[in-house]
Design a protein around this motif. Structure first.
Motif, mmCIF file in Angstrom:
data_model
loop_
_atom_site.group_PDB
_atom_site.id
_atom_site.type_symbol
_atom_site.label_atom_id
_atom_site.label_comp_id
_atom_site.label_asym_id
_atom_site.label_seq_id
_atom_site.Cartn_x
_atom_site.Cartn_y
_atom_site.Cartn_z
ATOM 1 N N VAL A 45 -2.398 -40.332 -8.779
ATOM 2 C CA VAL A 45 -2.032 -38.927 -8.565
ATOM 3 C C VAL A 45 -2.311 -38.163 -9.852
ATOM 4 O O VAL A 45 -1.847 -38.550 -10.929
ATOM 5 N N THR A 46 -3.050 -37.065 -9.738
ATOM 6 C CA THR A 46 -3.450 -36.301 -10.913
ATOM 7 C C THR A 46 -3.502 -34.814 -10.602
ATOM 8 O O THR A 46 -3.586 -34.411 -9.441
ATOM 9 N N GLY A 111 9.262 -28.825 -1.404
ATOM 10 C CA GLY A 111 9.215 -29.955 -2.320
ATOM 11 C C GLY A 111 7.902 -30.071 -3.062
ATOM 12 O O GLY A 111 7.689 -31.019 -3.828
ATOM 13 N N GLY A 112 6.991 -29.095 -2.850
ATOM 14 C CA GLY A 112 5.695 -29.099 -3.511
ATOM 15 C C GLY A 112 5.751 -28.463 -4.889
ATOM 16 O O GLY A 112 6.805 -28.374 -5.523
ATOM 17 N N VAL A 113 4.604 -27.971 -5.357
ATOM 18 C CA VAL A 113 4.467 -27.487 -6.728
ATOM 19 C C VAL A 113 5.507 -26.431 -7.099
ATOM 20 O O VAL A 113 6.165 -26.522 -8.136
ATOM 21 N N ALA A 118 10.597 -24.746 -9.740
ATOM 22 C CA ALA A 118 11.936 -24.152 -9.621
ATOM 23 C C ALA A 118 13.018 -25.178 -9.964
ATOM 24 O O ALA A 118 14.045 -24.834 -10.565
ATOM 25 N N ASP A 119 12.784 -26.444 -9.590
ATOM 26 C CA ASP A 119 13.711 -27.517 -9.972
ATOM 27 C C ASP A 119 13.791 -27.640 -11.484
ATOM 28 O O ASP A 119 14.880 -27.754 -12.066
ATOM 29 N N ALA A 120 12.616 -27.629 -12.121
ATOM 30 C CA ALA A 120 12.572 -27.778 -13.581
ATOM 31 C C ALA A 120 13.297 -26.633 -14.286
ATOM 32 O O ALA A 120 13.932 -26.827 -15.321
ATOM 33 N N ILE A 340 2.336 -34.240 -10.496
ATOM 34 C CA ILE A 340 1.961 -35.654 -10.651
ATOM 35 C C ILE A 340 3.163 -36.548 -10.353
ATOM 36 O O ILE A 340 3.104 -37.436 -9.498
ATOM 37 N N LYS A 341 4.247 -36.300 -11.045
ATOM 38 C CA LYS A 341 5.457 -37.089 -10.821
ATOM 39 C C LYS A 341 6.033 -36.802 -9.433
ATOM 40 O O LYS A 341 6.447 -37.724 -8.708
ATOM 41 N N GLY A 342 6.037 -35.517 -9.044
ATOM 42 C CA GLY A 342 6.628 -35.128 -7.771
ATOM 43 C C GLY A 342 5.920 -35.761 -6.578
ATOM 44 O O GLY A 342 6.566 -36.292 -5.669
#
Length: 373
Positions: A45-46, A111-113, A118-120, A340-342
């Protein structure tokens, strides 16, 4: 060990981030290089697909790359391998590495970008900033013999009809009489050819999103005993599954623009950022759009944002925002690396739930083209 086809992995991915969510005209999403019709055990994933990223995929033994930024953004007029971009495609093909791109559909997906950003930023009570997708609701009214009504309701519910918010298997029933005369050549379930027949029937009504219309109709026809079922189908002036680009929400506590900018640097892990607006201004309502958000400045202002967090802001756009009292924090385009992590964690969970043995590897290659001096 079970062999997994690449198509299975992408079908699962698209159940979360379907192509229909894409909100940019002609967005080059989907399979860009190679084939998915092959066994896949490892996926890299990149954010971007570069020569270094492909080398990483080769070293890790990956058969598939899932990227946010499409490796082929503009239509190709040729495919020469004596230039850097053509050589990149050649490297993927020679090493049998497929590349799949999820661009604005991943921006929009829950749950995407944009949700990851927004989570961060720890935004609370968040909402969609700019709606770009919705599904029309439909209603099916089908007439069935009373003795078959429970079977029909169960079949429709299993197909996904009757889902309203946090409730499922919702339906409405009216009992009445159905009349018909079977003509020559008919094979009626009840009644006789040539005779007017009266049957005690129930009218069952269910609603469902337009995207599952064929599935619902198939379930209805399979569950019905009549040779020629009677039913009505309506498109409703109601929508469901509303999705869109960007998010807007509030910080738990107000802070100055200066402190918020420092907070963004830490949370999004960037060495520097640009800020528009008085640094001593108190802010709390925050809008965020991953990537280039220039076209959403007015949208953010209209939604009541104190600050708009996005990348690639142009000089004159920044001036317009400042005049209109909207502060901007520009941490760059590359903060989309949160995907990437998500994506790796989301897909690992989805595959585990379906018992699909695939390993998702988070790329460690830094693809930010800008250097800060």
């Amino acid at each position: 060990m079970k062999t997994v086809n690449g198509n299975e992995i992408i079908q699962l991915f698209e159940s979360w981030s379907p192509k229909k969510y894409a909100c940019m005209p002609n967005d080059p999403i989907g399979l860009a290089i190679g084939t998915l019709n092959k066994p896949v055990s490892k996926v890299l994933v990149t954010l971007d697909v570069t020569h270094e990223v492909v080398e990483e995929a080769i070293a890790q033994g990956c058969e598939l790359i899932i990227a946010h930024h499409p490796p082929i953004f503009m239509k190709l007029s040729n495919l020469r391998t004596d230039n850097p971009q053509g050589a990149l495609y050649e490297k993927c093909l020679k090493n049998d590495i497929a590349v799949y791109a999820a661009h604005t559909n991943l921006d929009v997906a829950p749950g995407g970008v944009n949700d990851l950003l927004a989570d961060a930023l720890q935004l609370e009570n968040r909402q969609i900033l700019d709606y770009s997708y919705e599904e029309k609701m439909m209603k099916l009214a089908v007439f069935v013999p009373v003795a078959e009504s429970n079977r029909m309701r169960e079949a429709l519910a299993k197909a996904g009809a009757g889902q309203i918010g946090n409730y499922e298997a919702c339906s409405y029933t009216v009992v009445g009489e159905g009349r018909f005369r079977a003509l020559e050549g008919a094979n009626p379930t009840v009644g006789e050819v040539g005779e007017l027949h009266v049957e005690s029937e129930e009218k069952i009504e269910v609603v469902f999103p337009q995207s599952i219309k064929n599935k619902v109709l198939k379930a209805m026809l399979n569950a019905h005993s009549y040779e020629e079922p009677a039913y009505d189908l309506f498109v409703m002036d109601l929508s469901t599954n509303e999705q869109g680009l960007g998010r807007i929400g509030k910080l738990k506590e107000p802070m100055t623009l200066q402190d918020f900018a420092e907070f963004v640097k830490i949370q999004l892990n960037v060495p520097a950022l640009r800020v528009v607006g008085p640094l001593d201004r108190t802010v709390q309502k925050i809008a965020v759009v991953g990537g280039d958000g220039n076209k959403y400045i007015k949208t953010a202002k209209f939604a009541g944002a104190d600050v708009f967090v996005t990348g690639d802001i142009g000089f004159h756009m920044a001036q317009d925002a400042e005049v209109n009292g909207l502060s901007i924090v520009d941490p760059g385009h590359h903060v989309e690396k949160v995907m990437i992590k998500g994506v790796a964690e989301k897909m690992t969970a989805l595959c585990a739930d379906k018992k699909i043995p695939v390993t998702f590897i988070q790329s460690t290659i830094h693809t930010e083209p800008f250097k800060f001096i």
